[in-house]
Design an enzyme around this catalytic site. Structure first.
Site, PDB file in Angstrom:
ATOM      1  N   GLY A 115      42.207  48.346  39.415  1.00 12.01           N
ATOM      2  CA  GLY A 115      41.160  48.565  38.426  1.00 12.01           C
ATOM      3  C   GLY A 115      39.847  48.019  38.957  1.00 12.01           C
TER       4      GLY A 115
ATOM      5  CD  GLN B 198      35.630  44.146  39.157  1.00  8.27           C
ATOM      6  OE1 GLN B 198      36.205  45.063  38.586  1.00  8.27           O
ATOM      7  NE2 GLN B 198      36.291  43.204  39.813  1.00  8.27           N
TER       8      GLN B 198
ATOM      9  CB  CYS C 263      39.862  39.487  38.977  1.00  9.66           C
ATOM     10  SG  CYS C 263      38.234  40.229  38.747  1.00  9.66           S
ATOM     11  CG  LEU C 264      39.764  43.953  43.589  1.00 14.43           C
ATOM     12  CD1 LEU C 264      39.260  45.377  43.772  1.00 14.43           C
ATOM     13  CD2 LEU C 264      40.595  43.529  44.797  1.00 14.43           C
TER      14      LEU C 264
ATOM     15  CG  HIS D 226      41.160  42.443  34.254  1.00 10.83           C
ATOM     16  ND1 HIS D 226      41.568  41.187  34.629  1.00 10.83           N
ATOM     17  CD2 HIS D 226      40.172  42.789  35.124  1.00 10.83           C
ATOM     18  CE1 HIS D 226      40.841  40.797  35.676  1.00 10.83           C
ATOM     19  NE2 HIS D 226      39.996  41.752  35.998  1.00 10.83           N
ATOM     20  CD  GLU D 227      39.219  46.541  35.745  1.00 10.91           C
ATOM     21  OE1 GLU D 227      38.025  46.321  35.999  1.00 10.91           O
ATOM     22  OE2 GLU D 227      40.143  46.018  36.393  1.00 10.91           O
TER      23      GLU D 227
ATOM     24  CG  HIS E 145      35.232  43.081  34.985  1.00 15.03           C
ATOM     25  ND1 HIS E 145      34.751  41.935  35.579  1.00 15.03           N
ATOM     26  CD2 HIS E 145      36.471  43.272  35.496  1.00 15.03           C
ATOM     27  CE1 HIS E 145      35.661  41.466  36.424  1.00 15.03           C
ATOM     28  NE2 HIS E 145      36.719  42.253  36.392  1.00 15.03           N
TER      29      HIS E 145
HETATM   30 ZN    ZN Z   1      38.475  41.945  37.423  1.00 14.27          ZN
END
Ligand code: ZN
Length: 181
Positions: free
Chosen positions: A46, A51, A96-97, A138-139, A142
């Site tokens: 995701g 990001q 998370c990236l 989660h996304e 963001h």
């Molecule tokens: Zn994330």
């Protein structure tokens, strides 16, 4: 196609509230394709627009690398709104990236209903549960400028502090490109 550098904890854009996408034009679609490419290169499932340094209200998800979700179709959710959340909460370990090497247990509703637009400007309303609901939430976080440390217990956040500092100082080397300090 080139990968976009991924923003990490401490980058201001990750704290911004995402602005709705006004026109789903060719430029937006090209950027979405670049997001999918960047996410896959980083082995993510995701990725939200901020990001990759873009303040836009959208995220991409591709669960197909996850066991049991091989047939799941990649999806982009533009201007999403979560309209329902289950009372039942579940704990899952998340990564998370933008938080390289951090994993933490986060409690969230087990299922949700989300409304969003696709790249053809078609509106969808779907119910999601299990991993799909987890990644969506989660996304979605963001897009609200929220990240894992905002969703864990104060105790756990305290324990995370050292790792967060290392990320902010770029004392980490993930195997994908991140923004410069
Ligand atoms: Zn994330």
């Amino acid at each position: 196609m080139s990968v976009l550098p991924i923003t990490v904890y401490g980058d201001k854009i990750l704290r911004e509230i995402a602005k709705p996408i006004e026109n789903i034009d060719g430029e937006v679609i090209a950027k979405i394709q670049q997001m999918f490419f960047t996410m896959r290169q980083a082995s993510g499932i995701g990725l939200a627009a901020n990001q990759v340094g873009w303040n836009g209200k959208l995220f991409v998800i591709d669960l197909s690398p996850v066991e049991g979700f091989e047939d799941h179709k990649p999806v982009v959710m533009i201007n999403p709104e979560i309209v329902e959340k289950s009372d039942e909460l579940v704990i899952f370990e998340e990564g998370c990236l933008s938080l390289p090497f951090i994993r933490a247990e986060v409690e969230r509703p087990e299922s949700i209903v989300i409304r969003y637009y696709d790249t053809d400007e078609k509106e969808h309303e779907i119910e999601a549960d299990d991993w799909f609901a987890r990644v969506i939430q989660h996304e979605y976080d963001h897009l609200l400028g929220k990240m894992i440390p905002d969703r864990v217990t104060p105790d756990l956040k305290k324990k995370m502090q050292k790792e967060l500092l290392r990320i902010m100082k770029r004392q980490i080397e993930p195997d994908y490109i991140i923004t410069e300090k």
